[in-house]
Design a protein around this motif. Structure first.
Motif, PDB file in Angstrom:
ATOM      1  N   SER A  58     -22.331  30.128  21.489  1.00 39.75           N
ATOM      2  CA  SER A  58     -22.347  31.070  22.621  1.00 39.75           C
ATOM      3  C   SER A  58     -21.258  32.121  22.504  1.00 39.75           C
ATOM      4  CB  SER A  58     -22.194  30.306  23.937  1.00 39.75           C
ATOM      5  OG  SER A  58     -20.938  29.623  23.979  1.00 39.75           O
ATOM      6  N   GLY A  59     -20.225  31.845  21.686  1.00 42.15           N
ATOM      7  CA  GLY A  59     -19.178  32.845  21.486  1.00 42.15           C
ATOM      8  C   GLY A  59     -19.466  33.763  20.323  1.00 42.15           C
ATOM      9  N   VAL A  60     -19.913  33.216  19.189  1.00 42.58           N
ATOM     10  CA  VAL A  60     -20.161  34.028  17.989  1.00 42.58           C
ATOM     11  C   VAL A  60     -21.314  35.010  18.204  1.00 42.58           C
ATOM     12  CG1 VAL A  60     -20.912  33.909  15.582  1.00 42.58           C
ATOM     13  CG2 VAL A  60     -19.203  32.303  16.431  1.00 42.58           C
ATOM     14  N   VAL A  61     -22.312  34.605  18.984  1.00 40.53           N
ATOM     15  CA  VAL A  61     -23.479  35.462  19.172  1.00 40.53           C
ATOM     16  C   VAL A  61     -23.124  36.790  19.847  1.00 40.53           C
ATOM     17  CG1 VAL A  61     -24.163  34.657  21.469  1.00 40.53           C
ATOM     18  CG2 VAL A  61     -25.914  35.366  19.829  1.00 40.53           C
ATOM     19  N   VAL A  62     -21.973  36.863  20.508  1.00 36.22           N
ATOM     20  CA  VAL A  62     -21.547  38.105  21.174  1.00 36.22           C
ATOM     21  C   VAL A  62     -21.325  39.231  20.160  1.00 36.22           C
ATOM     22  CG1 VAL A  62     -19.657  39.130  22.534  1.00 36.22           C
ATOM     23  CG2 VAL A  62     -20.563  36.889  23.136  1.00 36.22           C
ATOM     24  N   ALA A  63     -21.120  38.904  18.887  1.00 42.42           N
ATOM     25  CA  ALA A  63     -20.867  39.919  17.865  1.00 42.42           C
ATOM     26  C   ALA A  63     -22.024  40.906  17.714  1.00 42.42           C
ATOM     27  CB  ALA A  63     -20.559  39.246  16.527  1.00 42.42           C
ATOM     28  N   VAL A  64     -23.241  40.503  18.089  1.00 45.74           N
ATOM     29  CA  VAL A  64     -24.414  41.396  17.950  1.00 45.74           C
ATOM     30  C   VAL A  64     -24.991  41.737  19.316  1.00 45.74           C
ATOM     31  CG1 VAL A  64     -24.981  40.642  15.614  1.00 45.74           C
ATOM     32  CG2 VAL A  64     -25.862  39.349  17.566  1.00 45.74           C
ATOM     33  N   ARG A  65     -24.183  41.720  20.340  1.00 44.74           N
ATOM     34  CA  ARG A  65     -24.681  41.915  21.704  1.00 44.74           C
ATOM     35  C   ARG A  65     -25.246  43.309  21.938  1.00 44.74           C
ATOM     36  NH1 ARG A  65     -20.864  44.291  25.370  1.00 44.74           N
ATOM     37  NH2 ARG A  65     -19.030  45.076  24.253  1.00 44.74           N
ATOM     38  N   ARG A  66     -24.699  44.346  21.306  1.00 50.07           N
ATOM     39  CA  ARG A  66     -25.202  45.705  21.543  1.00 50.07           C
ATOM     40  C   ARG A  66     -26.539  45.939  20.849  1.00 50.07           C
ATOM     41  NH1 ARG A  66     -20.467  48.945  23.228  1.00 50.07           N
ATOM     42  NH2 ARG A  66     -18.580  47.757  22.719  1.00 50.07           N
ATOM     43  N   ARG A  67     -26.737  45.270  19.707  1.00 46.73           N
ATOM     44  CA  ARG A  67     -27.968  45.476  18.944  1.00 46.73           C
ATOM     45  C   ARG A  67     -29.133  44.696  19.540  1.00 46.73           C
ATOM     46  NH1 ARG A  67     -28.435  45.076  12.328  1.00 46.73           N
ATOM     47  NH2 ARG A  67     -30.562  45.921  12.176  1.00 46.73           N
ATOM     48  N   TRP A  68     -28.887  43.444  19.927  1.00 51.39           N
ATOM     49  CA  TRP A  68     -29.942  42.604  20.523  1.00 51.39           C
ATOM     50  C   TRP A  68     -29.426  41.998  21.821  1.00 51.39           C
ATOM     51  CZ3 TRP A  68     -29.052  41.157  15.078  1.00 51.39           C
ATOM     52  CH2 TRP A  68     -29.937  41.797  14.203  1.00 51.39           C
ATOM     53  N   PRO A  69     -29.302  42.762  22.879  1.00 50.22           N
ATOM     54  CA  PRO A  69     -28.709  42.228  24.123  1.00 50.22           C
ATOM     55  C   PRO A  69     -29.513  41.096  24.745  1.00 50.22           C
ATOM     56  CG  PRO A  69     -29.622  44.432  24.456  1.00 50.22           C
ATOM     57  CD  PRO A  69     -29.655  44.178  23.000  1.00 50.22           C
ATOM     58  N   VAL A  70     -30.837  41.210  24.777  1.00 47.60           N
ATOM     59  CA  VAL A  70     -31.640  40.161  25.419  1.00 47.60           C
ATOM     60  C   VAL A  70     -31.622  38.859  24.606  1.00 47.60           C
ATOM     61  CG1 VAL A  70     -33.959  39.526  26.192  1.00 47.60           C
ATOM     62  CG2 VAL A  70     -33.095  41.838  26.617  1.00 47.60           C
ATOM     63  N   PRO A  71     -31.858  38.896  23.272  1.00 39.31           N
ATOM     64  CA  PRO A  71     -31.749  37.634  22.515  1.00 39.31           C
ATOM     65  C   PRO A  71     -30.363  37.000  22.605  1.00 39.31           C
ATOM     66  CG  PRO A  71     -32.942  39.268  21.229  1.00 39.31           C
ATOM     67  CD  PRO A  71     -32.406  39.975  22.424  1.00 39.31           C
ATOM     68  N   VAL A  72     -29.309  37.802  22.620  1.00 42.42           N
ATOM     69  CA  VAL A  72     -27.959  37.257  22.752  1.00 42.42           C
ATOM     70  C   VAL A  72     -27.818  36.534  24.085  1.00 42.42           C
ATOM     71  CG1 VAL A  72     -25.532  37.891  23.041  1.00 42.42           C
ATOM     72  CG2 VAL A  72     -26.856  38.874  21.173  1.00 42.42           C
ATOM     73  N   PHE A  73     -28.346  37.137  25.156  1.00 37.82           N
ATOM     74  CA  PHE A  73     -28.286  36.494  26.468  1.00 37.82           C
ATOM     75  C   PHE A  73     -29.096  35.200  26.485  1.00 37.82           C
ATOM     76  CE2 PHE A  73     -30.490  36.135  30.666  1.00 37.82           C
ATOM     77  CZ  PHE A  73     -29.421  35.604  31.356  1.00 37.82           C
ATOM     78  N   VAL A  74     -30.254  35.207  25.843  1.00 39.76           N
ATOM     79  CA  VAL A  74     -31.081  33.988  25.802  1.00 39.76           C
ATOM     80  C   VAL A  74     -30.341  32.869  25.068  1.00 39.76           C
ATOM     81  CG1 VAL A  74     -33.214  32.996  24.890  1.00 39.76           C
ATOM     82  CG2 VAL A  74     -33.256  35.235  26.008  1.00 39.76           C
ATOM     83  N   VAL A  75     -29.697  33.202  23.944  1.00 41.70           N
ATOM     84  CA  VAL A  75     -28.959  32.188  23.179  1.00 41.70           C
ATOM     85  C   VAL A  75     -27.789  31.644  24.004  1.00 41.70           C
ATOM     86  CG1 VAL A  75     -27.506  31.813  21.153  1.00 41.70           C
ATOM     87  CG2 VAL A  75     -29.639  33.094  20.948  1.00 41.70           C
ATOM     88  N   ALA A  76     -27.020  32.546  24.615  1.00 43.38           N
ATOM     89  CA  ALA A  76     -25.857  32.120  25.402  1.00 43.38           C
ATOM     90  C   ALA A  76     -26.287  31.289  26.614  1.00 43.38           C
ATOM     91  CB  ALA A  76     -25.054  33.338  25.851  1.00 43.38           C
ATOM     92  N   ALA A  77     -27.357  31.708  27.295  1.00 43.52           N
ATOM     93  CA  ALA A  77     -27.830  30.961  28.464  1.00 43.52           C
ATOM     94  C   ALA A  77     -28.367  29.589  28.058  1.00 43.52           C
ATOM     95  CB  ALA A  77     -28.909  31.764  29.181  1.00 43.52           C
ATOM     96  N   SER A  78     -29.125  29.520  26.953  1.00 43.72           N
ATOM     97  CA  SER A  78     -29.657  28.227  26.489  1.00 43.72           C
ATOM     98  C   SER A  78     -28.527  27.282  26.108  1.00 43.72           C
ATOM     99  CB  SER A  78     -30.595  28.448  25.298  1.00 43.72           C
ATOM    100  OG  SER A  78     -31.665  29.306  25.654  1.00 43.72           O
ATOM    101  N   ALA A  79     -27.514  27.834  25.412  1.00 41.31           N
ATOM    102  CA  ALA A  79     -26.373  26.996  25.032  1.00 41.31           C
ATOM    103  C   ALA A  79     -25.653  26.468  26.260  1.00 41.31           C
ATOM    104  CB  ALA A  79     -25.412  27.799  24.162  1.00 41.31           C
ATOM    105  N   SER A  80     -25.528  27.290  27.311  1.00 47.46           N
ATOM    106  CA  SER A  80     -24.858  26.845  28.538  1.00 47.46           C
ATOM    107  C   SER A  80     -25.665  25.773  29.243  1.00 47.46           C
ATOM    108  CB  SER A  80     -24.636  28.047  29.463  1.00 47.46           C
ATOM    109  OG  SER A  80     -24.009  27.645  30.662  1.00 47.46           O
ATOM    110  N   LEU A  81     -26.982  25.949  29.326  1.00 50.90           N
ATOM    111  CA  LEU A  81     -27.818  24.938  29.985  1.00 50.90           C
ATOM    112  C   LEU A  81     -27.751  23.599  29.251  1.00 50.90           C
ATOM    113  CD1 LEU A  81     -31.008  26.989  30.976  1.00 50.90           C
ATOM    114  CD2 LEU A  81     -29.313  25.988  32.521  1.00 50.90           C
ATOM    115  N   VAL A  82     -27.868  23.660  27.936  1.00 51.79           N
ATOM    116  CA  VAL A  82     -27.813  22.420  27.162  1.00 51.79           C
ATOM    117  C   VAL A  82     -26.436  21.772  27.287  1.00 51.79           C
ATOM    118  CG1 VAL A  82     -27.924  21.446  24.831  1.00 51.79           C
ATOM    119  CG2 VAL A  82     -29.593  23.173  25.558  1.00 51.79           C
TER     120      VAL A  82
END
Length: 416
Positions: A58-82
């Motif tokens: 959930s931290g490393v995925v922020v590196a590509v947040r500007r290029r793929w904002p929605v997939p980054v949010f999905v990854v971070a949200a899924s990691a938080s839920l799990v």
């Protein structure tokens, strides 16, 4: 110093990489420090270090947040839920999620991004609340509400930034449009001024040259036999050329940067029609003026245009017909000034010996007009149209030529 500061600024991708590393370290280290010395339900090392993996992901995925904002949010949200569903220890493991939510709202398209953020936050809130159903102590559930509130605030902050950027871009676009419009209006005013100066120069020069041409012909014809007539013709040439020079100075004076206008003469007005007729009589025309001085004062633009139309009409008679009878009618109505200039054509010249010396005919046509229209009539028509008026010009059935113009007192705009 300003240029130096700009040159030291990191590229955007490098900034995001550093931010991702910072968030990753903060999530992992912060969670370890917060739960140090406490008994946790499931340690980060459980399930093959899955807790560490979720925090890092959930931290490393922020590196590509500007290029793929929605997939980054999905990854971070899924990691938080799990992470919270498996009861891993609480800590700042939501930093990457908040940054991802902010990015979705800030770099989205407004409505769609807000829907994604809203749905994602709702799902997260439900998942967090379900995972914290049996949390102990119960006061710890406050961290769940904190995560929910912080998620909403992250999305709101991102939308605020996006809205301000949109407003700034729109303001910039309007400023550029306004600047282009001002440039176009400035060019249009310059073109209009050039056209006006060209018409004024044409009317002034054409009229002066026509009279000078006639008078010089008279001088050459009677110089030996009638010197007094030649002297009068030379005097008329001198007066006409002097008048033309003064008008040219007044017309071209607008091209100078001089602020001193004392030496400039005003543009001709209808009050100078009598002087114009006197010059035409010296050129051999029999001029008859009817209602030459309207009782009510005319707008300056109408008076100037009327003078130029009469001047150009008389000039055409001098150039193309020669000595003949010309009638100038000016009728000021309630809404407009009516102008009518007629001549009797070349055939009438033989019946008016008193009108002045006669010169050989210049054109073979009965009316004396060239079959191909020149700039004179076109210029008169442009003057009328600029004031919302109309002009008709053409030969008469019984011979001669007529110019009719109507100039409204309240201009309706150009119909060119």
């Amino acid at each position: 110093m300003k240029g130096r500061a700009v040159s030291l600024r990191l590229p955007v991708p490098a900034q995001d990489v550093l931010l991702a590393l910072f968030i990753t370290v903060m999530q992992v280290q912060g969670t370890i420090v917060r739960n140090a010395g406490e008994v946790v339900q499931r340690p980060l090392t459980d399930l093959g270090n899955l807790g560490y993996a979720l925090l890092v992901a959930s931290g490393v995925v922020v590196a590509v947040r500007r290029r793929w904002p929605v997939p980054v949010f999905v990854v971070a949200a899924s990691a938080s839920l799990v992470y919270f569903a498996l009861d891993f220890p609480d800590g700042p493991g939501w930093l990457g999620l908040f940054v991802a939510l902010y990015t979705v709202a800030a770099y989205g398209d407004g409505r769609r991004s807000l829907v994604i953020a809203g749905v994602g936050t709702s799902v997260l809130a439900i998942g967090w609340l379900v995972a914290a159903a049996d949390i102990e102590p119960r006061a710890a559930i406050g961290w769940v509400y904190f995560r929910i509130g912080a998620s909403v605030m992250s999305a709101a902050l991102g939308e605020s930034v996006r809205s301000r950027q949109v407003i700034a871009a729109e303001a910039q676009r309007r400023a550029e449009l306004a600047e282009r419009t001002r440039d176009e209006e400035a060019r249009a005013r310059v073109d209009a001024e050039r056209l006006r100066i060209a018409r004024e120069v044409h009317d002034t020069v054409a009229h002066a040259i026509a009279i000078i041409n006639v008078q010089s012909g008279v001088t050459a014809h009677v110089l030996d036999k009638r010197p007094e007539v030649a002297r009068e013709a030379l005097r008329a040439i001198e007066q006409t050329s002097s008048r033309a020079l003064r008008e040219m100075r007044a017309i071209l004076g607008v091209l100078r940067d001089d602020d001193d206008d004392d030496g400039r003469e005003p543009y001709p007005r209808l009050g100078q029609i009598d002087e114009l007729a006197a010059k035409a009589r010296q050129a051999g025309l029999d001029i008859k003026l009817e209602d030459a001085s309207p009782a009510t004062p005319l707008p300056s633009a109408v008076g100037s245009a009327a003078y130029r139309i009469v001047q150009e009409s008389i000039t055409n008679v001098i150039r193309h017909v020669g000595p003949t009878r010309v009638t100038v009618e000016l009728k000021a109505g309630i809404e407009a000034l009516e102008i009518r200039v007629t001549d009797e054509g070349r055939r009438a010249a033989r019946d008016h010996d008193s009108a002045g010396p006669r010169l050989p005919a210049r054109h073979p046509s009965s009316t004396g007009r060239s079959a191909k229209p020149g700039r004179g009539i076109a210029g008169m028509r442009e003057r009328c149209r600029l004031l919302g008026g109309e002009l008709d010009a053409g030969p008469l059935a019984g011979g001669g030529f007529e110019v009719r113009a109507r100039l409204p007192f309240a201009p309706t705009g150009s119909r060119l």
